[in-house]
Design an enzyme around this catalytic site. Structure first.
Site, PDB file in Angstrom:
ATOM      1  N   LYS A  22       0.962  -1.103  -0.105  1.00 46.85           N
ATOM      2  CA  LYS A  22      -0.110   0.039  -0.035  1.00 46.85           C
ATOM      3  C   LYS A  22       0.932   1.215   0.000  1.00 46.85           C
ATOM      4  O   LYS A  22       0.690   2.135  -0.662  1.00 46.85           O
ATOM      5  CB  LYS A  22      -0.941  -0.027   1.219  1.00 46.85           C
ATOM      6  CG  LYS A  22      -1.474   1.253   1.802  1.00 46.85           C
ATOM      7  CD  LYS A  22      -2.394   1.117   2.769  1.00 46.85           C
ATOM      8  CE  LYS A  22      -1.457   1.438   4.199  1.00 46.85           C
ATOM      9  NZ  LYS A  22      -1.306   2.766   4.559  1.00 46.85           N
ATOM     10  N   ASN A  23       1.906   1.289   0.915  1.00 46.09           N
ATOM     11  CA  ASN A  23       2.801   2.550   0.977  1.00 46.09           C
ATOM     12  C   ASN A  23       3.736   2.556  -0.154  1.00 46.09           C
ATOM     13  O   ASN A  23       4.418   3.766  -0.378  1.00 46.09           O
ATOM     14  CB  ASN A  23       3.549   2.509   2.286  1.00 46.09           C
ATOM     15  CG  ASN A  23       2.573   2.737   3.527  1.00 46.09           C
ATOM     16  OD1 ASN A  23       1.318   3.145   3.149  1.00 46.09           O
ATOM     17  ND2 ASN A  23       3.021   2.531   4.654  1.00 46.09           N
ATOM     18  N   CYS A 116      -4.237  12.260  13.150  1.00 43.16           N
ATOM     19  CA  CYS A 116      -4.620  10.933  12.969  1.00 43.16           C
ATOM     20  C   CYS A 116      -4.237  10.234  14.536  1.00 43.16           C
ATOM     21  O   CYS A 116      -3.840  10.773  15.402  1.00 43.16           O
ATOM     22  CB  CYS A 116      -4.261  10.002  11.894  1.00 43.16           C
ATOM     23  SG  CYS A 116      -2.840   9.310  12.040  1.00 43.16           S
ATOM     24  N   ARG A 121       1.079  14.219  12.946  1.00 43.69           N
ATOM     25  CA  ARG A 121       1.488  14.067  11.500  1.00 43.69           C
ATOM     26  C   ARG A 121       1.503  15.303  10.748  1.00 43.69           C
ATOM     27  O   ARG A 121       0.764  15.739   9.769  1.00 43.69           O
ATOM     28  CB  ARG A 121       0.299  13.169  10.820  1.00 43.69           C
ATOM     29  CG  ARG A 121      -0.027  11.933  11.544  1.00 43.69           C
ATOM     30  CD  ARG A 121       0.996  10.903  11.800  1.00 43.69           C
ATOM     31  NE  ARG A 121       1.459  10.327  10.463  1.00 43.69           N
ATOM     32  CZ  ARG A 121       0.905   9.200  10.034  1.00 43.69           C
ATOM     33  NH1 ARG A 121      -0.434   8.659  10.539  1.00 43.69           N
ATOM     34  NH2 ARG A 121       1.218   8.868   8.725  1.00 43.69           N
ATOM     35  N   ASP A 307       5.688   0.603  11.957  1.00 43.84           N
ATOM     36  CA  ASP A 307       4.608   0.060  11.320  1.00 43.84           C
ATOM     37  C   ASP A 307       4.398  -1.554  11.862  1.00 43.84           C
ATOM     38  O   ASP A 307       3.439  -2.138  11.528  1.00 43.84           O
ATOM     39  CB  ASP A 307       4.334  -0.041  10.107  1.00 43.84           C
ATOM     40  CG  ASP A 307       4.347   1.508   9.483  1.00 43.84           C
ATOM     41  OD1 ASP A 307       4.405   1.681   8.327  1.00 43.84           O
ATOM     42  OD2 ASP A 307       4.068   2.274  10.102  1.00 43.84           O
TER      43      ASP A 307
HETATM   44  C1  EPZ Z   1       4.839   6.987   6.119  1.00 44.48           C
HETATM   45  O1  EPZ Z   1       3.838   7.916   6.903  1.00 44.48           O
HETATM   46  C2  EPZ Z   1       3.908   5.889   6.218  1.00 44.48           C
HETATM   47  N1  EPZ Z   1       2.935   5.964   5.255  1.00 44.48           N
HETATM   48  C3  EPZ Z   1       3.165   5.512   7.521  1.00 44.48           C
HETATM   49  O2  EPZ Z   1       2.852   4.222   7.573  1.00 44.48           O
HETATM   50  C4  EPZ Z   1       4.736   5.324   8.363  1.00 44.48           C
HETATM   51  O3  EPZ Z   1       4.172   4.714   9.726  1.00 44.48           O
HETATM   52  C5  EPZ Z   1       5.701   6.417   8.380  1.00 44.48           C
HETATM   53  O4  EPZ Z   1       5.831   6.598   7.091  1.00 44.48           O
HETATM   54  C6  EPZ Z   1       6.934   5.924   8.954  1.00 44.48           C
HETATM   55  O5  EPZ Z   1       7.802   4.782   8.473  1.00 44.48           O
HETATM   56  C7  EPZ Z   1       2.739   6.234   3.768  1.00 44.48           C
HETATM   57  O6  EPZ Z   1       4.002   5.855   3.534  1.00 44.48           O
HETATM   58  C8  EPZ Z   1       1.695   6.391   3.387  1.00 44.48           C
HETATM   59  P1  EPZ Z   1       6.829  10.651   8.043  1.00 44.48           P
HETATM   60  P2  EPZ Z   1       4.573   9.452   6.923  1.00 44.48           P
HETATM   61  O7  EPZ Z   1       6.528  11.840   7.537  1.00 44.48           O
HETATM   62  O8  EPZ Z   1       5.262   9.893   5.896  1.00 44.48           O
HETATM   63  C9  EPZ Z   1       7.560  13.829  11.653  1.00 44.48           C
HETATM   64  C10 EPZ Z   1       0.744   2.669   7.791  1.00 44.48           C
HETATM   65  O9  EPZ Z   1       0.629   2.324   8.917  1.00 44.48           O
HETATM   66  N2  EPZ Z   1       7.188  14.667  10.391  1.00 44.48           N
HETATM   67  O10 EPZ Z   1       8.022   9.588   7.977  1.00 44.48           O
HETATM   68  O11 EPZ Z   1       3.358  10.386   7.388  1.00 44.48           O
HETATM   69  C11 EPZ Z   1       6.271  12.729  11.853  1.00 44.48           C
HETATM   70  O12 EPZ Z   1       5.323  13.581  12.756  1.00 44.48           O
HETATM   71  C12 EPZ Z   1       1.383   4.243   7.970  1.00 44.48           C
HETATM   72  O13 EPZ Z   1       0.763   2.010   6.777  1.00 44.48           O
HETATM   73  C13 EPZ Z   1       7.401  15.956  10.665  1.00 44.48           C
HETATM   74  O14 EPZ Z   1       7.749  16.436  12.005  1.00 44.48           O
HETATM   75  O15 EPZ Z   1       5.488   9.555   8.198  1.00 44.48           O
HETATM   76  C14 EPZ Z   1       7.083  11.441  12.444  1.00 44.48           C
HETATM   77  O16 EPZ Z   1       7.306  11.932  13.676  1.00 44.48           O
HETATM   78  C15 EPZ Z   1       1.027   4.741   9.367  1.00 44.48           C
HETATM   79  N3  EPZ Z   1       6.990  16.923   9.828  1.00 44.48           N
HETATM   80  C16 EPZ Z   1       8.038  11.455  11.722  1.00 44.48           C
HETATM   81  O17 EPZ Z   1       8.492  12.745  11.016  1.00 44.48           O
HETATM   82  C17 EPZ Z   1       6.890  16.426   8.626  1.00 44.48           C
HETATM   83  O18 EPZ Z   1       6.328  17.309   7.609  1.00 44.48           O
HETATM   84  C18 EPZ Z   1       8.051  10.378  10.503  1.00 44.48           C
HETATM   85  O19 EPZ Z   1       7.000  10.727   9.668  1.00 44.48           O
HETATM   86  C19 EPZ Z   1       6.614  15.127   8.265  1.00 44.48           C
HETATM   87  C20 EPZ Z   1       6.886  14.318   9.093  1.00 44.48           C
END
Ligand code: EPZ
Length: 420
Positions: A22-23, A116, A121, A307
């Site tokens: 999915k991701n 969420c 996020r 995850d």
């Molecule tokens: C992706 O989310 C995945 N989703 C998530 O999977 C996964 O848990 C996550 O990466 C971490 O591996 C998809 O790929 C669609 P991040 P994403 O940006 O990209 C902070 C599932 O279960 N952050 O890597 O949204 C954020 O708050 C889902 O399939 C900022 O501060 O995660 C977090 O603490 C859940 N500012 C950390 O970085 C930003 O602009 C990692 O988030 C962006 C992120």
């Protein structure tokens, strides 16, 4: 609403086929916005998030056909660049349309995804990077209003935190930018790698694929000739089924997996005492004579994935001894703890660290799913609980797992989908 009814204490056997990731599919569907012709994507997982993303593109004016896990998407007819709240609120990954829409059209409005269950996020890193590339970004009435009338310019971007969709958004934006972009502290998840490979095959020269530093030579707004491709297997679905085999101490085989994406998960299971047979595209997990407790700290790829945190928490309940799990990526990804404790677990939380007593006596109960991966953890615990468990609000599960109850039934679990 549907719920899953599970009767515990059944060993599993046989094999299960893993679906597409999915991701990986979500950014790849968004990347078709950059294409000059229709693109066929194979091995798409038929889960709600995928249909939400396809619907979003259709709302923008694109056309698609979906059949037998294959979609043919034609975005040449896109005539609207506003990703509306009522779709984005259903799936925060809709933010992945921001980079490609801005790069191609020079203007777009994308609803802020909002938080969420697992955390705030934010998307500040996405927006800051686009501003470095010359975009004007405004937040108005819950929408990101992005403008780059003369196109985006290649730039050097340093991500303060590793962000998966942040990296994906900027890779797609850089693909159509004028000049070269350098992304430092890039995410290197397999899903990011496949996006880079598909763009590279479309003629965008990307160096450093799979590393934390990417060099991308943009096409200066020339649309890409994206070739048809097949989505990589879902490493989190695979990890979840490995946990199903492990928690019931069964011997089961997973088909259509890429074990190179599962190294941290397999090593942790081996540390716990499980054995494996690994062949080209399949993995067999075999029972452990003694299941040992463990320590986990979730880390960006190739470290132990956040995850898989909830699923391993369920697994820790059968280990001998006390396990600890530190959640480093998200501020609120322990929603499954209270539900597991209602089943008889003894899990204590201290900020971002969970301490779990092993050899728990679990009883079936009514429990509530809160987010995608927490839901699968409750199903795993139910497989070994004494009696019947009902997992409610499984719309969370349907976002990211293909036919979970059917696949577990085929493995011998007593599980069925019921209507409230
Ligand atoms: C992706 O989310 C995945 N989703 C998530 O999977 C996964 O848990 C996550 O990466 C971490 O591996 C998809 O790929 C669609 P991040 P994403 O940006 O990209 C902070 C599932 O279960 N952050 O890597 O949204 C954020 O708050 C889902 O399939 C900022 O501060 O995660 C977090 O603490 C859940 N500012 C950390 O970085 C930003 O602009 C990692 O988030 C962006 C992120």
């Amino acid at each position: 609403m549907d719920y899953l009814k599970i009767e515990g204490k059944n060993r599993l056997k046989g094999s299960v086929t893993i679906d597409g990731a999915k991701n990986a599919a979500l950014p790849l569907i968004a990347a078709t916005i950059l294409s000059k012709r229709s693109v066929t994507i194979d091995n798409l997982p038929p889960v709600n998030d995928i249909f939400t993303m396809l619907k979003l593109l259709e709302n923008l004016g694109a056309e698609y056909r979906f059949k037998d896990n294959k979609a043919t998407i034609d975005t040449t007819s896109i005539n609207n660049t506003t990703a509306k709240y009522d779709i984005v609120r259903k799936m925060r990954a809709s933010i992945l349309t921001l980079g490609p829409l801005l790069a191609r059209f020079g203007t777009c409005e994308v609803s802020l995804p909002g938080g969420c269950a697992i955390g705030q996020r934010p998307i500040d890193l996405h927006l800051k990077a686009l501003e470095m590339m010359g975009a004007k970004i405004e937040i108005k009435q819950g929408y990101v209003i992005a403008k780059a009338p003369n196109g985006l310019k290649g730039a050097t971007i340093v991500f303060d935190k590793i962000t998966v969709t942040g990296t994906e958004n900027i890779v797609m934006a850089a693909a159509l930018a004028d000049g070269e972009s350098r992304i430092i502290n890039a995410a290197k998840e397999p899903e990011v790698v496949q996006l880079c490979e598909v763009l590279n095959d479309a003629g965008i020269k990307i160096e450093g694929i799979g590393s934390d530093e990417l060099l991308i030579r943009g096409s200066d707004r020339e649309l890409l000739d994206i070739k048809d491709f097949t989505v990589i297997p879902d490493r989190i679905e695979a990890g979840t089924y490995l946990c199903a085999g492990a928690i019931t101490n069964s011997c089961i085989t997973l088909k259509k997996v890429n074990h190179a994406h599962l190294v941290s998960i397999i090593l942790k299971l081996q540390e716990m005492g499980y054995d494996f047979e690994i062949e080209k595209e399949q993995i067999t997990i075999k029972p452990a004579s003694r299941i040992k407790a463990f320590r986990i700290s979730t880390t960006e790829y190739p470290g132990f994935p956040t995850d898989m945190q909830a699923q391993f928490m369920a697994l820790s309940l059968i280990a001998k001894g006390t396990s600890t799990i530190e959640e480093r990526l998200f501020e609120n990804r322990f929603m499954h703890v209270s539900e597991l404790n209602r089943m008889g677990a003894n899990i204590t939380l201290n900020n971002h660290i969970a301490t779990i007593d092993g050899e728990a006596k679990l009883y079936g109960a009514d429990v509530m799913a809160t987010d995608l991966r927490a839901s699968s953890a409750l199903v795993l615990a139910a497989l070994i609980a004494d009696g019947v468990t009902k997992v409610h609000r499984i719309y969370h599960l349907d976002r990211g797992y293909v036919k979970l109850e059917e696949k577990l039934q085929k493995l011998g679990a007593k599980i069925e989908r019921m209507r409230e």
